[in-house]
Design a protein around this motif. Structure first.
Motif, PDB file in Angstrom:
ATOM      1  N   LEU A   1       0.850  -1.187   0.000  1.00  0.00           N
ATOM      2  CA  LEU A   1       0.000   0.000   0.000  1.00  0.00           C
ATOM      3  C   LEU A   1       0.887   1.239   0.000  1.00  0.00           C
ATOM      4  O   LEU A   1       1.764   1.393   0.851  1.00  0.00           O
ATOM      5  N   ARG A   2       0.687   2.132  -0.986  1.00  0.00           N
ATOM      6  CA  ARG A   2       1.508   3.338  -1.097  1.00  0.00           C
ATOM      7  C   ARG A   2       0.743   4.621  -0.803  1.00  0.00           C
ATOM      8  O   ARG A   2       1.324   5.607  -0.350  1.00  0.00           O
ATOM      9  N   SER A   3      -0.577   4.622  -1.094  1.00  0.00           N
ATOM     10  CA  SER A   3      -1.324   5.863  -0.909  1.00  0.00           C
ATOM     11  C   SER A   3      -2.813   5.567  -0.747  1.00  0.00           C
ATOM     12  O   SER A   3      -3.353   4.693  -1.427  1.00  0.00           O
ATOM     13  N   LEU A   4      -3.456   6.305   0.139  1.00  0.00           N
ATOM     14  CA  LEU A   4      -4.913   6.285   0.293  1.00  0.00           C
ATOM     15  C   LEU A   4      -5.414   7.723   0.230  1.00  0.00           C
ATOM     16  O   LEU A   4      -4.818   8.606   0.847  1.00  0.00           O
ATOM     17  N   ASP A   5      -6.480   7.924  -0.515  1.00  0.00           N
ATOM     18  CA  ASP A   5      -7.089   9.252  -0.650  1.00  0.00           C
ATOM     19  C   ASP A   5      -6.048  10.283  -1.092  1.00  0.00           C
ATOM     20  O   ASP A   5      -5.949  11.369  -0.530  1.00  0.00           O
ATOM     21  N   ASN A   6      -5.268   9.898  -2.108  1.00  0.00           N
ATOM     22  CA  ASN A   6      -4.229  10.777  -2.672  1.00  0.00           C
ATOM     23  C   ASN A   6      -3.270  11.298  -1.609  1.00  0.00           C
ATOM     24  O   ASN A   6      -2.858  12.453  -1.637  1.00  0.00           O
ATOM     25  N   GLY A   7      -2.913  10.440  -0.663  1.00  0.00           N
ATOM     26  CA  GLY A   7      -1.949  10.814   0.374  1.00  0.00           C
ATOM     27  C   GLY A   7      -2.541  11.550   1.558  1.00  0.00           C
ATOM     28  O   GLY A   7      -1.817  11.922   2.476  1.00  0.00           O
ATOM     29  N   LYS A   8      -3.853  11.739   1.580  1.00  0.00           N
ATOM     30  CA  LYS A   8      -4.487  12.485   2.679  1.00  0.00           C
ATOM     31  C   LYS A   8      -4.694  11.627   3.926  1.00  0.00           C
ATOM     32  O   LYS A   8      -4.957  12.151   4.998  1.00  0.00           O
ATOM     33  N   ILE A   9      -4.596  10.296   3.786  1.00  0.00           N
ATOM     34  CA  ILE A   9      -4.738   9.396   4.932  1.00  0.00           C
ATOM     35  C   ILE A   9      -3.355   8.874   5.292  1.00  0.00           C
ATOM     36  O   ILE A   9      -2.636   8.346   4.448  1.00  0.00           O
TER      37      ILE A   9
ATOM     38  N   ARG B   1     -16.902   4.668   3.155  1.00  0.00           N
ATOM     39  CA  ARG B   1     -16.416   5.780   2.341  1.00  0.00           C
ATOM     40  C   ARG B   1     -15.498   5.229   1.265  1.00  0.00           C
ATOM     41  O   ARG B   1     -14.716   4.307   1.504  1.00  0.00           O
ATOM     42  N   SER B   2     -15.558   5.750   0.050  1.00  0.00           N
ATOM     43  CA  SER B   2     -14.695   5.340  -1.059  1.00  0.00           C
ATOM     44  C   SER B   2     -13.592   6.370  -1.253  1.00  0.00           C
ATOM     45  O   SER B   2     -13.872   7.568  -1.328  1.00  0.00           O
ATOM     46  N   VAL B   3     -12.346   5.881  -1.326  1.00  0.00           N
ATOM     47  CA  VAL B   3     -11.194   6.768  -1.525  1.00  0.00           C
ATOM     48  C   VAL B   3     -10.277   6.141  -2.563  1.00  0.00           C
ATOM     49  O   VAL B   3     -10.307   4.933  -2.799  1.00  0.00           O
ATOM     50  N   SER B   4      -9.437   6.969  -3.164  1.00  0.00           N
ATOM     51  CA  SER B   4      -8.466   6.448  -4.131  1.00  0.00           C
ATOM     52  C   SER B   4      -7.407   5.635  -3.392  1.00  0.00           C
ATOM     53  O   SER B   4      -7.109   5.881  -2.222  1.00  0.00           O
ATOM     54  N   VAL B   5      -6.855   4.640  -4.099  1.00  0.00           N
ATOM     55  CA  VAL B   5      -5.827   3.786  -3.518  1.00  0.00           C
ATOM     56  C   VAL B   5      -4.752   3.532  -4.566  1.00  0.00           C
ATOM     57  O   VAL B   5      -5.051   3.472  -5.765  1.00  0.00           O
ATOM     58  N   ALA B   6      -3.505   3.435  -4.124  1.00  0.00           N
ATOM     59  CA  ALA B   6      -2.392   3.080  -5.004  1.00  0.00           C
ATOM     60  C   ALA B   6      -1.529   2.056  -4.274  1.00  0.00           C
ATOM     61  O   ALA B   6      -1.214   2.224  -3.095  1.00  0.00           O
ATOM     62  N   LEU B   7      -1.192   0.983  -5.009  1.00  0.00           N
ATOM     63  CA  LEU B   7      -0.334  -0.071  -4.481  1.00  0.00           C
ATOM     64  C   LEU B   7       0.775  -0.332  -5.490  1.00  0.00           C
ATOM     65  O   LEU B   7       0.619  -0.024  -6.667  1.00  0.00           O
ATOM     66  N   THR B   8       1.881  -0.890  -5.036  1.00  0.00           N
ATOM     67  CA  THR B   8       2.928  -1.319  -5.960  1.00  0.00           C
ATOM     68  C   THR B   8       3.243  -2.777  -5.681  1.00  0.00           C
ATOM     69  O   THR B   8       3.009  -3.281  -4.574  1.00  0.00           O
ATOM     70  N   MET B   9       3.773  -3.449  -6.703  1.00  0.00           N
ATOM     71  CA  MET B   9       4.230  -4.828  -6.546  1.00  0.00           C
ATOM     72  C   MET B   9       5.276  -5.122  -7.601  1.00  0.00           C
ATOM     73  O   MET B   9       5.296  -4.474  -8.655  1.00  0.00           O
TER      74      MET B   9
END
Length: 129
Positions: A55-63, A112-120
């Motif tokens: 997990l790299r980012s949630l809610d564009n880094g706001k979380i 609540r729905s938020v943006s998410v970014a993951l890497t692998m």
């Protein structure tokens, strides 16, 4: 991943069969040779998400990821997979490491729905063994 004067930028576009459509490389030394390595198939990506995705980012880094409780994220729906290349902080490293960036929407506490970014890692699991 940000380009810098030490690493430059590389962008590779794949079709849905993971065939290379285009490659853009800027400010990278001329390759001395090439070797092909297999990347994960779509089914390998799906089966590897649970144990290889970070997990790299949630809610564009706001979380704040360091403050998450174990049950904060209820589900994740990935709707885009990109390829990126990273280089270790050691600039003597000879090769760029391929990775997948998975982007989508996470359902979190209170539905609540938020943006998410993951890497692998992008290299095929069969190659990594």
């Amino acid at each position: 991943l940000a380009a810098s004067f030490e690493t430059g930028i590389a962008n590779v576009v794949f079709n849905q069969n993971l065939e290379v459509i285009s490659v853009y490389i800027d400010d990278v030394p001329e390759p001395k040779g090439s070797t092909q390595y297999p990347v994960k198939s779509f089914s390998e990506i799906i089966s590897s998400v649970g144990n290889q995705a970070v997990l790299r980012s949630l809610d564009n880094g706001k979380i704040d990821l360091l403050e998450l409780s174990d049950d904060f994220i209820k589900s994740v729906a990935v709707n885009e997979i990109k390829v990126a290349y990273t280089q270790e902080s050691n600039l003597d490293q000879e090769f760029l490491q391929p990775l997948f960036i998975l982007e989508g929407v996470a359902t979190v506490t209170n539905d609540r729905s938020v943006s998410v970014a993951l890497t692998m890692p992008a290299l095929s699991n069969t190659y990594l063994r």
